[in-house]
Structures are given as structure tokens and as C-alpha cells.
Design a protein around this motif. Structure first.
Motif, short mmCIF file in Angstrom:
data_model
loop_
_atom_site.label_atom_id
_atom_site.label_comp_id
_atom_site.label_asym_id
_atom_site.label_seq_id
_atom_site.Cartn_x
_atom_site.Cartn_y
_atom_site.Cartn_z
N PHE A 33 -24.02 -58.28 -105.92
CA PHE A 33 -23.39 -56.98 -105.81
C PHE A 33 -24.11 -56.08 -104.80
O PHE A 33 -23.49 -55.42 -103.97
CB PHE A 33 -23.33 -56.28 -107.18
CG PHE A 33 -22.23 -56.80 -108.07
CD1 PHE A 33 -21.35 -57.78 -107.64
CD2 PHE A 33 -22.06 -56.29 -109.35
CE1 PHE A 33 -20.34 -58.26 -108.46
CE2 PHE A 33 -21.05 -56.75 -110.18
CZ PHE A 33 -20.19 -57.74 -109.73
N LEU A 36 -23.61 -57.30 -101.22
CA LEU A 36 -22.22 -57.02 -100.83
C LEU A 36 -22.04 -55.55 -100.47
O LEU A 36 -21.38 -55.21 -99.48
CB LEU A 36 -21.27 -57.40 -101.96
CG LEU A 36 -20.99 -58.89 -102.16
CD1 LEU A 36 -20.23 -59.13 -103.46
CD2 LEU A 36 -20.20 -59.46 -100.98
N GLN A 37 -22.66 -54.68 -101.25
CA GLN A 37 -22.58 -53.25 -100.94
C GLN A 37 -23.25 -52.95 -99.60
O GLN A 37 -22.75 -52.15 -98.81
CB GLN A 37 -23.24 -52.44 -102.05
CG GLN A 37 -22.45 -52.42 -103.35
CD GLN A 37 -23.19 -51.68 -104.44
OE1 GLN A 37 -24.28 -52.08 -104.84
NE2 GLN A 37 -22.61 -50.61 -104.93
N ASN A 44 -20.17 -49.25 -106.18
CA ASN A 44 -20.23 -50.11 -107.36
C ASN A 44 -18.84 -50.35 -107.93
O ASN A 44 -18.51 -51.46 -108.37
CB ASN A 44 -21.11 -49.46 -108.44
CG ASN A 44 -22.59 -49.59 -108.11
OD1 ASN A 44 -23.05 -50.63 -107.68
ND2 ASN A 44 -23.33 -48.51 -108.33
N VAL A 47 -16.90 -52.97 -105.83
CA VAL A 47 -17.40 -54.33 -106.06
C VAL A 47 -17.04 -54.80 -107.46
O VAL A 47 -16.62 -55.94 -107.67
CB VAL A 47 -18.93 -54.38 -105.84
CG1 VAL A 47 -19.48 -55.74 -106.23
CG2 VAL A 47 -19.28 -54.09 -104.40
N PHE A 98 -13.59 -56.11 -96.32
CA PHE A 98 -13.84 -56.35 -97.75
C PHE A 98 -12.55 -56.70 -98.49
O PHE A 98 -12.58 -57.49 -99.43
CB PHE A 98 -14.49 -55.12 -98.39
CG PHE A 98 -14.90 -55.36 -99.82
CD1 PHE A 98 -16.06 -56.04 -100.10
CD2 PHE A 98 -14.10 -54.94 -100.87
CE1 PHE A 98 -16.44 -56.29 -101.42
CE2 PHE A 98 -14.47 -55.18 -102.18
CZ PHE A 98 -15.65 -55.86 -102.46
N ALA A 102 -12.12 -59.73 -101.04
CA ALA A 102 -11.63 -59.58 -102.41
C ALA A 102 -10.46 -60.53 -102.67
O ALA A 102 -10.33 -61.09 -103.77
CB ALA A 102 -11.20 -58.13 -102.65
#
Length: 408
Positions: A33, A36-37, A44, A47, A98, A102
Motif C-alpha cells: 500500500f 503504491l501510494q 489510503n 488504495v 492507477f 485497479a
């Protein structure tokens, strides 16, 4: 061990390898996480929503994968699921927005979600006398995927020079290499499974309906729950799933806030909950020898007593709580393979895949609901009442299972 038994175990090994990869990918996301951020500049919530989408698709795949396996056979569904997961993993190779990533997570959820329900059906047919042992080994392999994933994330994020030479050729961040390797292995496993397993299956282990038989309908699957014993056992599985998932979500926080343990000690005890996963090998084998209900009732009884103890003696210190957490892990993990073996035996042959898919959808739905309920109760009344609710749910599962055993 004779040659025939060695051939039989090819099916178990390949099926378990694919399950290992599915669990590996699932448990690789939470440690990623933060990277990825950093890579995408997302919050948050964003994600977390992407991971929730992954899990939602995974849950929704339980029934259709089982129902399709009832029609076309388990081998093609398992191989297709592994291939879809492999393609989803390889999509991480590219430095995309992103939203695309996803979407790849949703593909991964669909691919990995096609496996467990169908694998239980297949293994129960290949190993009819050793179903509990086979499912215990299969679930243990999956749990090891959860153990290996965090370590693999650390390896790829903080890559040594030899690995870094490979990762430097990938676009974007190094963590992408983890999914590239996983995708390649998943695709290779799908091919190996599709090529090797059909010739290893005895008799009608992978049969769907014959040409003169109609395929199962939705009404057929719903009619399963008219059987009161089956419906009661579904209550057992749902109550267990609610209690276990709620406990897993908040146990470290409970141990820190209510038991007064340090964060490091709470994390160590939390790890112990999963370290005893190998009990599945023993409980599955025992259920083949002693019967399903004696082992299930014992496992649920130990788990319920342990969770009640964790609530009752929250201030008992790390040693007492450590013993209780280990007991909770032994009972919880010990129940799982026996649950699967019983369900696949209780369901009609032609409805086994889809029927198990319906049950798994229900229990996973209860598991997904548990953290929300526990968090809400904890905010209002504290963690001890919240964990008391979980202990009550687990005790209910044990009592209903005992009732089913006594009325066999």
C-alpha cells in the motif's frame, strides 16, 4: 509408496501450487500500500478501495466458478482461473495510470476467485478416501502463500544487486517485478495443469453432466437449503467465518489496547495465530479416520474456549494470552479442511461445485461484514464487548456443530 499413489499426488501438488499463488498475490497487496501510494500519489482510501474491489470480485466468483465446473468440469475452470490471474499479474509490468492498475486488480480477483471452490470439488473426487488429508495439505499450501508474500515484497522493494539488475529493466517501480514473476509462474502452472492433470484423474473425477443430462439450474442450487441439516451446517460456517475474520482484523489492536501489550508483543502473538496453520494436515487426516463431526466439534470447541478466554483474561499477561492465541489458531485452522470435506460429501454430486460456491459466498460475505461490525461496536462500547460478540458467534458455531453430531 507405489507408483500409482505418486501419480495421484501430481494433482494435489499442481492444484496446491495454484492456490499458493492465489493467496500469495492477495497477501502481497497490503504490504505494498505504501509503495503504491508513493508511485501514484493516491490516498489510503483509494488504495483501500482498489483492494476492496479485488476482494469483492474474488467473493463473487465463488458461485459461478463452481456452477461452471458442474457443467464443463473442474480442470478447465482451474486452468482458466490461473491463466486469467497470470494475465492480470503481467499487466503490472506496464507503467499505467492507477485506474488501469485497479482494473488489473479486478482481473486478479476474478482469476484467483475461480480456484478454491472448484479445487475442493476436484480433490474430493481424486482422493475420496483421503479427502480431509488432501484438503488439509491444499489449505496449508495456501496459508504459506500468505507467509511468503510479505517477505517477497521486502525482497523486491529493497532488491539486492543481483535482483536489481533485472528489476532496473522494468518501467516504474521495482515492486512490479514481483507481479511479473508471479504472472509467469501462474501461466506456466495453468499450462502444466491443463496438460498433465486430465491424464492423472481416475474415472469420472472431472465429469460434468453427460449429453443426455440437463445442466443444474439456479432453482436446483436454492433447493439445497431445504435440507435442514445442511442449512444448520451453513449456519456453523457463517458464524465461524464472522468470528474468525473479525478477530483477525482487530486482534493486534485488541492486544495492545485492552491487554496492555506492547506493539511488538502484540504483533508476535498475532503471527503465532497463523504459524500453527500446519495443524490442518493433522485435522484433515484425523477427520478421514475418526469422522468429520468429532474433529470439527473439537476444533470449534478449542477455538471458542480460547476466544472466550482472551476476552475474560485480557489482563493475564503475554504468556497466558500467547497460549490462548495459539489455541485459537489451532482450533480455527483445524476446522477449515474438515469443513470443506464435509460440505463436498453432503452436497449432491451434480451440484457439488455450485453448491459449495453458494456456501463460500455466504461465509465470505459474513467474513467481510465482521470488521465493520466489530469496529462499530468497539467505537461505541470498547473492544472487549466487541470481542465478546465474536466469542459468542464462535460458541454458537461449536454448539450447532455439536448438535448436528449428536443427531447424526
Amino acid at each position: 509408496m507405489d507408483l500409482r499413489r505418486l501419480v495421484d499426488y501430481d494433482v494435489l501438488v499442481l492444484t496446491s501450487l495454484i492456490w499458493f499463488l492465489g493467496k500469495f498475490v492477495r497477501y502481497a497487496f497490503p504490504p505494498l500500500f505504501e509503495p503504491l501510494q508513493a508511485s501514484y500519489g493516491v490516498s489510503n482510501a483509494v488504495v483501500g478501495a482498489a483492494f476492496s474491489g479485488f476482494m469483492a470480485v474474488y467473493a463473487l466468483m465463488q458461485f459461478p466458478s463452481g456452477a461452471i465446473a458442474d457443467r464443463i468440469g473442474a480442470v478447465r475452470v482451474i486452468a482458466a482461473g490461473a491463466a486469467v490471474a497470470g494475465v492480470g499479474s503481467l499487466a503490472f509490468l506496464f507503467d499505467t495510470p492507477f485506474a488501469v492498475l485497479a482494473g488489473a486488480m479486478l482481473v486478479l480477483g476474478a482469476g484467483t476467485g475461480a480456484h478454491k471452490t472448484v479445487a475442493v470439488r476436484l480433490l474430493s473426487r481424486v482422493y475420496p478416501v483421503r479427502t480431509g488429508r488432501a484438503l488439509g495439505a491444499h489449505d496449508t499450501f495456501g496459508a504459506l502463500g500468505g507467509v511468503a508474500a510479505p517477505a517477497a515484497v521486502v525482497l523486491f522493494v529493497s532488491a539486492p544487486p543481483a535482483l536489481d539488475a533485472f528489476l532496473s529493466r522494468l518501467p516504474g517501480a521495482d515492486w512490479r517485478g514481483l507481479f511479473v514473476v508471479t504472472g509467469v509462474v501462474a501461466l506456466a502452472s495453468a499450462v502444466a495443469f491443463l496438460v498433465r492433470v486430465p491424464s492423472r484423474l481416475p474415472g469420472d473425477a472431472d465429469r460434468g453432466p453427460q449429453r443426455d443430462e440437463p445442466g443444474p439450474s439456479a432453482r436446483d442450487y436454492l433447493a439445497l437449503f431445504e435440507d435442514r441439516r445442511l442449512a444448520a451446517f451453513v449456519l456453523v460456517t457463517v458464524a465461524f467465518s464472522f468470528a474468525y475474520n473479525g478477530t483477525v482484523a482487530f486482534l493486534p489492536l485488541y492486544l495492545s489496547l485492552e491487554a496492555g501489550l506492547t506493539t511488538a508483543t502484540a504483533s508476535l502473538l498475532y503471527s503465532a495465530l497463523f504459524a500453527v496453520t500446519f495443524v490442518q494436515l493433522v485435522s484433515g487426516d484425523l477427520s478421514d479416520r475418526l469422522g468429520r463431526f468429532p474433529v470439527m466439534v473439537a476444533a470449534l470447541g478449542v477455538a471458542a474456549a480460547a476466544l472466550i478466554g482472551i476476552v475474560a483474561v485480557a489482563g493475564g499477561g503475554p504468556i497466558v494470552l500467547g497460549v490462548l492465541v495459539v489455541a485459537l489458531g489451532l482450533g480455527s485452522h483445524g476446522f477449515r479442511p474438515v469443513r470443506g470435506a464435509y460440505l463436498i460429501e453432503a452436497l449432491p454430486e451434480r451440484l457439488a461445485g455450485g453448491g459449495l460456491g453458494v456456501v463460500r459466498t455466504l461465509l465470505m460475505g459474513a467474513g467481510a461484514l465482521a470488521p465493520v461490525v466489530v469496529g462499530g461496536v468497539a467505537d461505541v462500547a470498547g473492544f472487549r464487548p466487541a470481542f465478546g460478540l465474536l466469542a459468542g458467534s464462535l460458541a454458537l458455531a461449536a454448539l450447532v456443530a455439536a448438535g448436528l453430531w449428536l443427531t447424526e
